[in-house]
Design an enzyme around this catalytic site. Structure first.
Site, PDB file in Angstrom:
ATOM      1  N   SER A 107     -13.738   6.681  -3.645  1.00  0.00           N
ATOM      2  CA  SER A 107     -12.664   6.312  -2.722  1.00  0.00           C
ATOM      3  C   SER A 107     -12.293   7.556  -1.919  1.00  0.00           C
ATOM      4  CB  SER A 107     -11.454   5.783  -3.493  1.00  0.00           C
ATOM      5  OG  SER A 107     -10.945   6.790  -4.340  1.00  0.00           O
TER       6      SER A 107
ATOM      7  N   ASP B 252       0.835  -1.206   0.000  1.00  0.00           N
ATOM      8  CA  ASP B 252       0.000   0.000   0.000  1.00  0.00           C
ATOM      9  C   ASP B 252       0.869   1.255   0.000  1.00  0.00           C
ATOM     10  OD1 ASP B 252      -2.196  -1.581   0.031  1.00  0.00           O
ATOM     11  OD2 ASP B 252      -2.813  -1.116   2.079  1.00  0.00           O
TER      12      ASP B 252
ATOM     13  N   LYS C 206     -10.417   2.455   9.647  1.00  0.00           N
ATOM     14  CA  LYS C 206     -10.376   2.107   8.218  1.00  0.00           C
ATOM     15  C   LYS C 206     -10.146   0.598   8.108  1.00  0.00           C
ATOM     16  CE  LYS C 206      -8.293   3.410   3.809  1.00  0.00           C
ATOM     17  NZ  LYS C 206      -8.026   2.050   3.348  1.00  0.00           N
TER      18      LYS C 206
ATOM     19  N   CYS D  58       1.185 -31.379  -2.187  1.00  0.00           N
ATOM     20  CA  CYS D  58       1.597 -32.782  -2.203  1.00  0.00           C
ATOM     21  C   CYS D  58       0.361 -33.669  -2.252  1.00  0.00           C
ATOM     22  CB  CYS D  58       2.426 -33.079  -0.947  1.00  0.00           C
ATOM     23  SG  CYS D  58       2.643 -34.838  -0.608  1.00  0.00           S
TER      24      CYS D  58
END
Length: 677
Positions: free
Chosen positions: A83, A34, A119, A419
């Protein structure tokens, strides 16, 4: 810098940002931190501030998120999903407050109420209700158009499907996330997500909603679109009243010092919260003022996100080792020279997968940048190639299992390599045995981690079959168990009794106990109810080698689960283990119900201590009767079952007019109408 140079640099930055937006928002697979992303955006903004004439041709600065993924239907947002602008220091917050007051024609000496919220590091989403019923859910997408994730969102626990006394049309927005502990368990169960945010986003954006349903997704709502509330504080309270989950860590203050102290409080103590947060959001509390302030094409002018700085440091990779989890996933681990990151000494970091090593070209002997992702799981985010010695060679990922030599398998469009040895692989065995004896599997009480490790180190339990021959092995050995610390006659007797009692097991629990990738409790129950008997189930699993498509006829069984079952049942080691195991067991047929119980399709919650059974047993009985058991009350709860010494849920149920049942009445509700064959 000249304007022509600035334009070239701006185009380059836009291209980089667009690429990383696509990886983050659409692929759920970010390749930079970020902090690195924020640096790119900051550089772009500096150019635009210096050359404002370039802004008119810089369309990408107005974008939010990324273009919706074509595999989901597009949804147009009635109100654009914006945003937030970012702040990186205290001065940025002070500038935000000053600018806000100026736009509102306030004197700088006047105070302004600010709502301070966490946030959440998750996936933004929107839910629309029509006449109180869920109509549509979508991602943010590019802000104008999102992806239709309605069916996926309906699987999230505690998200109301129906709202009482709701307006004809209601749109709420929030953040979907996953707790760190659930994220860690998710990766232990065979996934390979880089962090909880990616896990949440990847889970929501699954085409197979059954996979979404198995993930422990959570959410917080933070706004009502076109709310009639007067303040943000009132909006959050209204969301609670409507039955939504709202984050409890919020304050409203007129004092900038209090707002900054709120940031410092959670920055210093964020590891004490069960989910990831990456900053604090400050919002103008007054809704009318929000409308006056308005928004740019990308972000509201009335809110800002104060991001936490990344916790990073540089150190040496001494070795790259391969860790094998319970479900066989091979995870490369960087063994590091000890380094202090955010007050924690880090010696190991996840390299995630083979593709990640190749993409970053990480080599033994490299100096790397290590970040504590989500303050919990360290990861290598970059390599300092300027410090690389010439003789360092590329890391070669193993082509067979380093533990047991079995073949490795990588599913199409997956990064995880695992595996196929399953019940034969030594590195998987101990984790598989822990799962095998757990409460939802064989439920062998007294067989904890310490006891398992002891018997494993003594060579008495090296696979799951050894559990049922343990008593015989000890009696034929020189080991005097009762003479060892922590063991007494009673504890030994109780352990062997628990093992013997577990030899009769339901088909559902037996399937779950095998620990097959993507076969959790929910899928095990579906398989058991479909095939009914062990013999039928085992026979049909062997068919998978020739034909795997027939299982698609079973509702809620997807391609990933089917392929995982096929890989398990085409490995001879696993078949040998199962055949040896069932010699010691009585596997009971799945139970069918010819009549629905009174609780079928109802949501119930328990409170207080039950007299006749444990809470876990009560949950199992209720789910068998067709009820959904929740841990918290909401307006969607149908019944509260009250035992001795009930907690606060009792009063809350009364206030919500939820029907209350005693333990005896609950037993009657799940028993009389149920006819088990």
């Amino acid at each position: 810098m000249k304007q022509e140079e600035a334009k070239l640099e701006l185009d380059k930055l836009n291209s980089q940002i667009q690429h990383h937006d696509f990886l983050y928002y659409t692929q759920d697979n970010p390749q930079i931190t970020d902090a690195e992303y924020d640096v790119l955006c900051h550089k772009r903004n500096l150019i635009l501030e210096s050359f404002p004439e370039l802004a008119s041709n810089n369309n990408y600065q107005d974008n939010v998120g990324s273009t919706p993924d074509a595999k989901f239907a597009k949804v147009k947002h009635a109100e654009k999903m914006l945003s937030l602008d970012n702040a990186f220091n205290q001065q940025d917050i002070e500038k935000f407050i000053t600018r806000t007051k100026k736009l509102l024609d306030m004197d700088n000496s006047q105070s302004i109420a600010i709502s301070c919220e966490l946030k959440i590091d998750g996936l933004s989403f929107s839910v629309i209700y029509k006449k109180g019923e869920i109509s549509q859910a979508s991602t943010r997408g590019n802000g104008y158009f999102g992806e239709n994730i309605t069916n996926n969102v309906k699987t999230i626990k505690n998200l109301p499907h129906t709202i009482q006394n709701a307006p004809d049309s209601l749109e709420v927005r929030g953040e979907i996330y996953i707790d760190r502990s659930d994220f860690i368990q998710l990766n232990k169960d065979g996934n390979n997500f880089a962090n909880p945010r990616n896990a949440a986003a990847g889970s929501v954006r699954q085409l197979d909603i059954n996979i979404t349903a198995q993930r422990k997704l959570k959410y917080f709502m933070y706004t009502i679109v076109n709310t009639k509330c007067l303040t943000q504080e009132e909006t959050l309270n209204q969301l609670k009243t409507l039955g939504f989950c709202v984050n409890e860590h919020t304050i409203t203050t007129n004092n900038i010092e209090d707002a900054l102290n709120f940031y410092n409080q959670f920055y210093n103590n964020r590891s004490n919260i069960s989910y990831d947060i990456d900053g604090i959001i400050y919002k103008v509390n007054d809704i009318k003022s929000q409308h006056i302030l308005g928004a740019t094409n990308k972000s509201p002018r009335w809110a800002i996100a104060y991001k936490f700085p990344a916790a990073e440091a540089k150190t040496l990779v001494n070795k790259i080792s391969i860790q094998i989890g319970r479900t066989g996933v091979l995870t490369p681990i960087a063994e590091l020279s000890p380094i202090n990151i955010g007050g924690v000494i880090v010696t190991r970091a996840s390299l995630h997968n083979k593709s990640e090593i190749e993409r970053k070209d990480i080599r033994e002997g490299d100096y790397v940048i290590v970040k504590r992702a989500g303050d919990v799981i360290p990861q290598v985010v970059d390599v300092d190639k300027n410090l690389r010695a010439q003789e360092l060679t590329k890391f070669i990922f193993p082509t067979t299992c380093p533990s047991c030599g079995s073949n490795l398998f990588q599913a199409e469009q997956e990064v995880s390599i695992y595996c196929t040895g399953e019940l034969f692989c030594k590195n998987q065995i101990l984790e598989k045995i822990k799962h095998f004896v757990s409460k939802d599997a064989f439920n062998i009480i007294g067989f904890g981690k310490k006891q398992l490790l002891f018997f494993y180190e003594q060579g008495l339990i090296t696979n799951i079959v050894d559990i049922f021959t343990l008593e015989e092995k000890i009696s034929n050995s020189d080991l005097k168990l009762e003479s060892l610390h922590g063991w007494g006659e009673k504890s030994i007797h109780n352990l062997f009794s628990a093992i013997n009692n577990s030899k009769t097991i339901s088909l559902e629990n037996f399937i779950f106990a095998l620990g097959i990738r993507f076969v959790g409790k929910y899928i095990a129950k579906i398989l058991a109810k479909h095939f009914l008997s062990y013999e039928k189930w085992y026979h049909e699993m062997l068919r998978l080698a020739q034909d795997e498509n027939y299982l698609l006829n079973i509702q809620q069984i997807g391609h990933k689960t089917i392929h995982s079952l096929k890989m398990f049942f085409t490995e001879q080691h696993n078949l040998d283990t199962i055949n040896n195991l069932v010699r010691h067991l009585t596997i009971t047929d799945a139970k069918t119900t010819s009549h629905l119980s009174l609780l079928h399709g109802k949501t119930i919650v328990f409170t207080g201590e039950l007299s006749n059974m444990s809470r876990h047993e009560a949950k199992t009985k209720s789910e068998t009767a067709g009820a959904k058991v929740s841990s918290s009350l909401s307006k969607n709860t149908d019944f509260l079952i009250v035992g001795n010494n009930p907690g606060s849920k009792y009063k809350k149920a009364q206030s919500l007019n939820i029907q209350i049942l005693t333990e005896d009445l609950w037993l009657q509700y799940i028993s009389p109408n149920t006819n088990e064959n």
